[in-house]
Design an enzyme around this catalytic site. Sequence first.
Site, short mmCIF file in Angstrom:
data_model
loop_
_atom_site.label_atom_id
_atom_site.label_comp_id
_atom_site.label_asym_id
_atom_site.label_seq_id
_atom_site.Cartn_x
_atom_site.Cartn_y
_atom_site.Cartn_z
NE ARG A 180 -49.52 12.53 19.44
CZ ARG A 180 -49.27 13.21 18.30
NH1 ARG A 180 -48.09 13.72 18.09
NH2 ARG A 180 -50.21 13.34 17.39
CB SER A 229 -44.57 14.86 14.78
OG SER A 229 -45.64 14.93 13.88
CD GLU A 299 -44.96 13.10 18.62
OE1 GLU A 299 -45.43 12.22 17.89
OE2 GLU A 299 -45.50 14.20 18.77
#
Length: 305
Positions: A180, A229, A299
């Site tokens: 990520r 998310s 995120e």
Amino acid sequence: MGKMIGFQNELIDLYHGELKTDYDIKRLTTWKIGGICKYVAFPDNESDLLIILKLLKKYNVKYYIIGKASNILFGDQYFSGMVIYLGKNFTRYDIKTENDIGIIKVLSGQSLNKIGKIAKENSLSGMEYLSFIPGSVGGALITNAEAHKKSIGDLVVEVKIVDNGEVKVITKEQCGFKYRSSIFEKNDFVIIEVTLQLNRDQQEDIDKRYEEAKLFRMEKQPKMPSAGSVFKNPDIGPAGLLIDQAGLKGLKVGGAVISMVHGNFILNEELATSADVIQLINIIRNKINDYYSVNLELEIKIFNN
């Protein structure tokens, strides 16, 4: 004020793409949250983008670059700078197949969904699980978007960027892809174009994986406006599970609510503001820190707050 007049005059003279003034950014964000922006530009080619970037630097105008605005919380207050929105017109692509390999060159504003469909139609594998992540190819690179342990970084050959006004091409290795994250998170690089390499596979196998990914998204993710998310998964487990175990699902602040379907989603249930969402984010972080001694990392990206 004189600076902005000069910027506006040169923009009108030199930039010939689509431009909106005093534009409500919530019309573009998947969260349907955000305030009025002085300028929103919708460039459709590299030269348009470079003209804008040059003028922004010359006049020191604050700006944000957005792909599909699918992981962005944009503040409610008036933004006096410019938003460059690539997700509408900055979307051209080219595909070449040879033997068992397919090469797709795509401008950064194109959606993962569109590239996934193109790959599937050409019997190319690699995009199936990424196809249902809402967002642009460029945005996916920034966070090294991942689904079912398949990440966009795995497919990258090279990336064309603007680095301090200069166009460069960097290799996959230079992108620093990790879980990520990538070098694009910490640098001011502007992603212009991405080159992806995919492999030919049996059509029925591709179709099966594609449908699996589609079904998973439909079953596991809520329908109301969100930005996907909110938090990255920490080492001890999925953020959504931790939020669920902490008893936070269904918690509301103003028009925002933590999803009952997936704890890592904050939904815009009823005219939520960015302040509502930030308050929920802070509550979640504090509670998870109290329960597990874990600092949840965002995120999503927060702009104009």
